[in-house]
Design a protein around this motif. Structure first.
Motif, PDB file in Angstrom:
ATOM      1  N   LYS A   1      -0.871  10.553 -10.460  1.00 33.31           N
ATOM      2  CA  LYS A   1      -2.534  11.517 -10.243  1.00 33.31           C
ATOM      3  C   LYS A   1      -2.453  11.603 -11.550  1.00 33.31           C
ATOM      4  O   LYS A   1      -3.277  11.597 -12.263  1.00 33.31           O
ATOM      5  N   ALA A   2      -1.548  12.870 -12.273  1.00 29.70           N
ATOM      6  CA  ALA A   2      -1.495  13.733 -13.665  1.00 29.70           C
ATOM      7  C   ALA A   2      -1.854  12.360 -14.687  1.00 29.70           C
ATOM      8  O   ALA A   2      -2.359  12.423 -15.917  1.00 29.70           O
ATOM      9  N   LYS A   3      -0.673  11.644 -14.184  1.00 29.28           N
ATOM     10  CA  LYS A   3      -0.449  10.391 -15.760  1.00 29.28           C
ATOM     11  C   LYS A   3      -1.925   9.289 -16.001  1.00 29.28           C
ATOM     12  O   LYS A   3      -2.423   9.209 -17.098  1.00 29.28           O
ATOM     13  N   TYR A   4      -2.834   9.211 -14.849  1.00 32.02           N
ATOM     14  CA  TYR A   4      -3.570   8.173 -15.123  1.00 32.02           C
ATOM     15  C   TYR A   4      -4.912   9.035 -14.863  1.00 32.02           C
ATOM     16  O   TYR A   4      -5.788   8.238 -15.090  1.00 32.02           O
ATOM     17  N   ARG A   5      -4.735  10.160 -15.142  1.00 27.04           N
ATOM     18  CA  ARG A   5      -6.603  10.902 -14.487  1.00 27.04           C
ATOM     19  C   ARG A   5      -7.360  10.440 -15.783  1.00 27.04           C
ATOM     20  O   ARG A   5      -6.459  10.455 -16.652  1.00 27.04           O
ATOM     21  N   VAL A   6      -8.280  10.947 -15.486  1.00 27.48           N
ATOM     22  CA  VAL A   6      -9.840  10.562 -16.858  1.00 27.48           C
ATOM     23  C   VAL A   6     -10.097  11.695 -17.139  1.00 27.48           C
ATOM     24  O   VAL A   6     -10.351  12.369 -16.046  1.00 27.48           O
TER      25      VAL A   6
ATOM     26  N   ILE B   1       1.132  -1.402   0.183  1.00 30.56           N
ATOM     27  CA  ILE B   1      -0.082  -0.214   0.020  1.00 30.56           C
ATOM     28  C   ILE B   1       0.504   1.426   0.348  1.00 30.56           C
ATOM     29  O   ILE B   1       1.542   1.110   0.852  1.00 30.56           O
ATOM     30  N   CYS B   2       0.859   2.430  -0.830  1.00 26.43           N
ATOM     31  CA  CYS B   2       2.046   3.637  -1.080  1.00 26.43           C
ATOM     32  C   CYS B   2       1.061   4.735  -1.548  1.00 26.43           C
ATOM     33  O   CYS B   2      -0.541   4.351  -1.487  1.00 26.43           O
ATOM     34  N   VAL B   3       1.382   6.051  -1.299  1.00 26.14           N
ATOM     35  CA  VAL B   3       0.881   7.092  -1.717  1.00 26.14           C
ATOM     36  C   VAL B   3       0.972   7.251  -3.253  1.00 26.14           C
ATOM     37  O   VAL B   3       2.405   7.572  -3.338  1.00 26.14           O
ATOM     38  N   ILE B   4       0.995   7.659  -3.509  1.00 30.78           N
ATOM     39  CA  ILE B   4       0.719   7.685  -5.048  1.00 30.78           C
ATOM     40  C   ILE B   4       0.928   9.695  -5.072  1.00 30.78           C
ATOM     41  O   ILE B   4       1.025  10.046  -4.675  1.00 30.78           O
ATOM     42  N   ASN B   5       1.911   9.617  -5.905  1.00 36.84           N
ATOM     43  CA  ASN B   5       2.257  11.408  -6.348  1.00 36.84           C
ATOM     44  C   ASN B   5       1.685  11.673  -7.138  1.00 36.84           C
ATOM     45  O   ASN B   5       0.790  11.715  -8.103  1.00 36.84           O
ATOM     46  N   ASP B   6       1.756  13.361  -7.295  1.00 39.32           N
ATOM     47  CA  ASP B   6       1.474  14.584  -7.955  1.00 39.32           C
ATOM     48  C   ASP B   6       1.030  13.782  -9.801  1.00 39.32           C
ATOM     49  O   ASP B   6       0.049  13.649 -10.121  1.00 39.32           O
ATOM     50  N   HIS B   7       2.869  13.538  -9.935  1.00 41.57           N
ATOM     51  CA  HIS B   7       2.863  12.804 -11.165  1.00 41.57           C
ATOM     52  C   HIS B   7       2.179  11.686 -11.592  1.00 41.57           C
ATOM     53  O   HIS B   7       1.437  11.358 -12.579  1.00 41.57           O
TER      54      HIS B   7
END
Length: 227
Positions: A222-227, A214-220
Motif C-alpha cells: 500500500k505504501a509502495k504504490y500509494r498516490v 486474488i490476494c490480500v495486499i500488505n502495508d508495504h
C-alpha cells in the motif's frame, strides 16, 4: 462460496506470481484455478435462468473486465453446446470509487460511455448502439466486487429508467460489511471478509491487475504504490 473471517489463506510460496510484487502481498485468498471453476458454475446457473431472452452485458471497468470476459466466454460455450442460442451484446462503463484503499463518498464516472450522456439522446431504434429489442431483454451487469453496494445502486438507477424486461447483477466477490442494508447481487462467486484485495484485474492504484490470483495486499504494498 463463503470465506470465513479467520481463513488464513494460502502461502504465497505455493504459487507463481509476478516477481515485481514480491514483498507486497500478505497471502493468496483465492487461487486462479478456483476462480475459473467457480465462474464456470455461475455461467451454468445464469444459463438456466435466462430462458429465451437475449442479453445485454454491461461490464463495469476496469476491475470487472477479466471476470466479465471469462463469464461471457463460458456462457457462449454453453450456448454453442445447447439447443438454444443466446444472443449477447457487451458494453462497458467505468467508475472510480476508491482513492488508495479508501472508498470515496463521491463516485467518479470516467472513461468509457458515461450513461448520463444518453439522456435525451436515445433514438427510437437504439440503446447503447443496440437494436431496440434489447431494451426488453435480460440486462446483465458484470462487476468485480460488491462492498457497500453504492456503485450498483448508481448504475441500476441509470438503467431502470429504460425499463428492461429483467436486470440481473453478477459479481465475482461480495464483501461482508457491518451495514445491514448492503446490496446483494443476484449471482456472486465468493463472499469474503472486509479486506482490500487485489489481482484478477482488481487493482490498487492501477497495480496488481496482472496478478492471476486474488490476494490480500500488505502495508508495504500500500505504501509502495500509494498516490
Amino acid at each position: 462460496i463463503q470465506i470465513s473471517d479467520n481463513w488464513p489463506g494460502y502461502s504465497l510460496d505455493l504459487f507463481t506470481y509476478p516477481q515485481h510484487y514480491y514483498g507486497d502481498l500478505e497471502y493468496v485468498l483465492i487461487p486462479h484455478g478456483i476462480i475459473v471453476d467457480r465462474t464456470e458454475r455461475l455461467a451454468k446457473d445464469i444459463m438456466q435462468d435466462i430462458g429465451d431472452n437475449d442479453i445485454v452485458v454491461l461490464c463495469v471497468l476496469k476491475g470487472g473486465y477479466k471476470f466479465c470476459a471469462d463469464l461471457v466466454e463460458h456462457i457462449k460455450n454453453l450456448s454453442r453446446n445447447s439447443e438454444r442460442f443466446i444472443s449477447m451484446k457487451v458494453d462497458f462503463v467505468r467508475l472510480k470509487s476508491y482513492h488508495n484503499d479508501q472508498s470515496m463518498q463521491d463516485m467518479q464516472m470516467i472513461g468509457g460511455d458515461d450513461l448520463s450522456k444518453l439522456t435525451g439522446k436515445l433514438s427510437s431504434k437504439f440503446l447503447f448502439g443496440f437494436p431496440l429489442r434489447f431494451v426488453y431483454c435480460f440486462f446483465f451487469f458484470c462487476k468485480d466486487i460488491v462492498g457497500t453496494g453504492r456503485t450498483m445502486k448508481v448504475l441500476l438507477n441509470n438503467i431502470e429508467k429504460y425499463k428492461p424486461k429483467m436486470i440481473k447483477v453478477a459479481s465475482l466477490l461480495v464483501k461482508r460489511t457491518s451495514r445491514p442494508d448492503g446490496y446483494r447481487p443476484d449471482y456472486y462467486g465468493f463472499e469474503i471478509p472486509n479486506l482490500f484485495v487485489v489481482g484478477y484485474a482488481l487493482d490498487y492504484n492501477e497495480h496488481f491487475r496482472d496478478l492471476n490470483h486474488i490476494c490480500v495486499i500488505n502495508d508495504h504494498g500500500k505504501a509502495k504504490y500509494r498516490v
